[in-house]
Design a protein around this motif. Sequence first.
Motif, PDB file in Angstrom:
ATOM      1  N   ASP A 119      47.431  35.392  49.426  1.00  0.00           N
ATOM      2  CA  ASP A 119      48.213  36.605  49.670  1.00  0.00           C
ATOM      3  C   ASP A 119      49.623  36.481  49.101  1.00  0.00           C
ATOM      4  OD1 ASP A 119      46.055  37.772  50.907  1.00  0.00           O
ATOM      5  OD2 ASP A 119      46.708  37.279  52.935  1.00  0.00           O
ATOM      6  N   ALA A 120      50.210  35.299  49.190  1.00  0.00           N
ATOM      7  CA  ALA A 120      51.535  35.086  48.603  1.00  0.00           C
ATOM      8  C   ALA A 120      51.468  35.225  47.086  1.00  0.00           C
ATOM      9  CB  ALA A 120      52.066  33.705  48.985  1.00  0.00           C
ATOM     10  N   PHE A 121      50.394  34.697  46.495  1.00  0.00           N
ATOM     11  CA  PHE A 121      50.206  34.828  45.044  1.00  0.00           C
ATOM     12  C   PHE A 121      50.041  36.293  44.651  1.00  0.00           C
ATOM     13  CE2 PHE A 121      47.007  35.441  41.720  1.00  0.00           C
ATOM     14  CZ  PHE A 121      47.688  34.918  40.635  1.00  0.00           C
ATOM     15  N   LEU A 122      49.225  37.037  45.394  1.00  0.00           N
ATOM     16  CA  LEU A 122      49.025  38.454  45.078  1.00  0.00           C
ATOM     17  C   LEU A 122      50.334  39.224  45.137  1.00  0.00           C
ATOM     18  CD1 LEU A 122      45.704  39.427  46.910  1.00  0.00           C
ATOM     19  CD2 LEU A 122      46.124  39.465  44.450  1.00  0.00           C
ATOM     20  N   GLU A 123      51.162  38.929  46.117  1.00  0.00           N
ATOM     21  CA  GLU A 123      52.447  39.611  46.237  1.00  0.00           C
ATOM     22  C   GLU A 123      53.343  39.311  45.041  1.00  0.00           C
ATOM     23  OE1 GLU A 123      53.740  41.919  48.442  1.00  0.00           O
ATOM     24  OE2 GLU A 123      51.606  42.027  48.928  1.00  0.00           O
ATOM     25  N   LEU A 125      52.349  38.465  41.991  1.00  0.00           N
ATOM     26  CA  LEU A 125      51.789  39.122  40.808  1.00  0.00           C
ATOM     27  C   LEU A 125      52.047  40.620  40.852  1.00  0.00           C
ATOM     28  CD1 LEU A 125      50.172  38.956  38.213  1.00  0.00           C
ATOM     29  CD2 LEU A 125      48.063  38.915  39.575  1.00  0.00           C
ATOM     30  N   LYS A 126      51.879  41.212  42.022  1.00  0.00           N
ATOM     31  CA  LYS A 126      52.141  42.646  42.156  1.00  0.00           C
ATOM     32  C   LYS A 126      53.597  42.969  41.870  1.00  0.00           C
ATOM     33  CE  LYS A 126      52.285  44.558  46.297  1.00  0.00           C
ATOM     34  NZ  LYS A 126      51.868  45.150  47.596  1.00  0.00           N
ATOM     35  N   ALA A 127      54.507  42.136  42.350  1.00  0.00           N
ATOM     36  CA  ALA A 127      55.939  42.379  42.141  1.00  0.00           C
ATOM     37  C   ALA A 127      56.282  42.352  40.653  1.00  0.00           C
ATOM     38  CB  ALA A 127      56.760  41.334  42.893  1.00  0.00           C
ATOM     39  N   ARG A 128      55.728  41.386  39.906  1.00  0.00           N
ATOM     40  CA  ARG A 128      56.021  41.322  38.466  1.00  0.00           C
ATOM     41  C   ARG A 128      55.391  42.502  37.719  1.00  0.00           C
ATOM     42  NH1 ARG A 128      58.771  36.746  36.900  1.00  0.00           N
ATOM     43  NH2 ARG A 128      59.752  38.348  35.625  1.00  0.00           N
ATOM     44  N   ALA A 129      54.240  42.970  38.186  1.00  0.00           N
ATOM     45  CA  ALA A 129      53.606  44.131  37.555  1.00  0.00           C
ATOM     46  C   ALA A 129      54.447  45.386  37.758  1.00  0.00           C
ATOM     47  CB  ALA A 129      52.203  44.330  38.120  1.00  0.00           C
ATOM     48  N   ILE A 130      54.903  45.597  38.986  1.00  0.00           N
ATOM     49  CA  ILE A 130      55.727  46.775  39.279  1.00  0.00           C
ATOM     50  C   ILE A 130      57.046  46.703  38.515  1.00  0.00           C
ATOM     51  CG2 ILE A 130      57.034  47.927  41.108  1.00  0.00           C
ATOM     52  CD1 ILE A 130      54.754  47.117  43.031  1.00  0.00           C
ATOM     53  N   LEU A 155      49.593  43.116  33.563  1.00  0.00           N
ATOM     54  CA  LEU A 155      49.568  42.270  34.748  1.00  0.00           C
ATOM     55  C   LEU A 155      48.751  42.901  35.869  1.00  0.00           C
ATOM     56  CD1 LEU A 155      53.289  41.046  34.894  1.00  0.00           C
ATOM     57  CD2 LEU A 155      51.304  39.857  33.932  1.00  0.00           C
ATOM     58  N   LEU A 156      48.798  44.230  35.938  1.00  0.00           N
ATOM     59  CA  LEU A 156      48.061  44.936  36.986  1.00  0.00           C
ATOM     60  C   LEU A 156      46.553  44.709  36.852  1.00  0.00           C
ATOM     61  CD1 LEU A 156      48.499  46.978  39.377  1.00  0.00           C
ATOM     62  CD2 LEU A 156      47.915  48.770  37.729  1.00  0.00           C
ATOM     63  N   GLY A 157      46.057  44.610  35.625  1.00  0.00           N
ATOM     64  CA  GLY A 157      44.641  44.337  35.416  1.00  0.00           C
ATOM     65  C   GLY A 157      44.243  43.000  36.014  1.00  0.00           C
ATOM     66  N   HIS A 158      45.111  42.005  35.865  1.00  0.00           N
ATOM     67  CA  HIS A 158      44.854  40.706  36.492  1.00  0.00           C
ATOM     68  C   HIS A 158      44.933  40.827  38.014  1.00  0.00           C
ATOM     69  CE1 HIS A 158      44.847  38.288  32.797  1.00  0.00           C
ATOM     70  NE2 HIS A 158      45.772  39.132  32.360  1.00  0.00           N
ATOM     71  N   TYR A 159      45.913  41.578  38.497  1.00  0.00           N
ATOM     72  CA  TYR A 159      46.051  41.772  39.944  1.00  0.00           C
ATOM     73  C   TYR A 159      44.788  42.401  40.523  1.00  0.00           C
ATOM     74  CZ  TYR A 159      47.663  43.727  44.378  1.00  0.00           C
ATOM     75  OH  TYR A 159      47.779  44.060  45.701  1.00  0.00           O
ATOM     76  N   ALA A 160      44.242  43.406  39.832  1.00  0.00           N
ATOM     77  CA  ALA A 160      43.043  44.084  40.330  1.00  0.00           C
ATOM     78  C   ALA A 160      41.870  43.114  40.432  1.00  0.00           C
ATOM     79  CB  ALA A 160      42.688  45.259  39.413  1.00  0.00           C
ATOM     80  N   GLU A 161      41.759  42.201  39.463  1.00  0.00           N
ATOM     81  CA  GLU A 161      40.686  41.209  39.509  1.00  0.00           C
ATOM     82  C   GLU A 161      40.866  40.277  40.704  1.00  0.00           C
ATOM     83  OE1 GLU A 161      38.623  37.695  36.757  1.00  0.00           O
ATOM     84  OE2 GLU A 161      40.443  38.728  36.039  1.00  0.00           O
ATOM     85  N   PHE A 162      42.062  39.763  40.886  1.00  0.00           N
ATOM     86  CA  PHE A 162      42.324  38.886  42.031  1.00  0.00           C
ATOM     87  C   PHE A 162      42.111  39.624  43.357  1.00  0.00           C
ATOM     88  CE2 PHE A 162      44.702  36.263  38.937  1.00  0.00           C
ATOM     89  CZ  PHE A 162      44.250  35.008  39.302  1.00  0.00           C
ATOM     90  N   LYS A 163      42.473  40.888  43.385  1.00  0.00           N
ATOM     91  CA  LYS A 163      42.306  41.683  44.607  1.00  0.00           C
ATOM     92  C   LYS A 163      40.826  41.819  44.960  1.00  0.00           C
ATOM     93  CE  LYS A 163      43.528  46.235  46.478  1.00  0.00           C
ATOM     94  NZ  LYS A 163      44.064  47.580  46.138  1.00  0.00           N
TER      95      LYS A 163
END
Length: 434
Positions: A119-123, A125-130, A155-163
């Motif tokens: 969850d910390a990693f997702l946050e 990655l999401k922050a850098r995408a935004i 980056l969002l594409g990677h975030y979606a995969e991790f999500k």
Amino acid sequence: MIPRYEAKAITPIWSDENKFKTFLRIELELLRALEEKKMIPSGIAETIQNTAKIHTDRIDEIELTTRHDVIAFCTSITEQLPADIGKYFHYGVTSSDVIDSALTLQIKSSLDVVMKSYDAFLEALKARAIETKMLMTLGRSHGMYAEPMSFGQKLLGHYAEFKRRRSELQEFYDNELTIQLSGAVGNYTILTPDIEESVAKKLGVKVEDVSTQIIPRDRIAKMISITSLVANAIERLAVEIRHLHHSDVREVAEGFRAGQKGSSTMPHKKNPIASENLTGLSRFLRSHLTMALENAILWHERDISHSSAERLYLPDHFGILTYALDRFTTTLNLLDIDEKVIEGKVLAHTHYLSSFYLHFLIKNCESLTREDLYTVVQAASFDVEAKSNPLKYREFIQNELKSRKIDVKLPEVTPEGLRNIYLKSVDHVFNRVL
């Protein structure tokens, strides 16, 4: 796990001491359930809990003779108890009931740690995408420049995969963590399903639907298949960073800390060592999937061909996965994204407009076929001078059309105009994912 890659929160979960403490926890919950059902005298569980201690050295000593770790564990406990108390310890269960149920609890504890790091990693990655949502970058197809796109959407594409993988891990955590207390070959000779259900409820897990003396290993294989896909996602993003880190690309760079050195002989080097490290660790994590799949194929109701492999790879798997997620979180937080270089490439190249110009001409040149117009735009895109100069690129296309007696003025495109063309749907995509 070697100290270099150790995850401090994972190591204690897989220690022998914690394993045997978990054995004892299951045995005590079983005794309480038996007392509730009036199958044994009351007070047995409390007496054992207050009296018995885990002594791993003693268990190891006994196992030298018994050649059986659960018997050694049981003996180490019962020798601390009066005979009229100790005789009820390990009542009605077989060794796999305790081993596999304890393994489930160890996996559950490990997933608690993993998902916190996840969850910390997702946050991060999401922050850098935004942060980079409106930053234009040149997207690439076949490694070649394609069209401008949002760097944040990359980056969002990677975030979606991790999500997706995170959701699958949660589904496994909620539904596939099971215990068994069904006895030899799972036939409940001494115990009953309601006792098993009572213990499972207290432990916060489910009962295995059909235990064959062991918990079927397809469950662990499913978990490792999910985490292997997490490893794939880690490597895919790590490779993207490594590509963008190239000296002749220079769009991103891993953070370089004070005192850090990139080469023993070349002081100028700043290497993508974290991404390379994560690439290697991902390969290690994926290697466990073969073992997990093969462990599911056991003889009849039970054998222990899976046991040795699980003792080795499961602690390593959870430790490396946690380490990798934690390291990637730090890497993302420190990642230097060079917006000037990234957007400068968009403004310096013009042939990426080929699709935009082609579709503009299709709408405004009724006398030429799509194939004819494609040829005109392609010629400009392949011309050395035209493709490196926005004005000459437009002029080349317009002159080609004039030679065919078509006078069309192509729109000039400003940086803001580029965003309106290529980033017009980025908010929609972000909203869909986030």
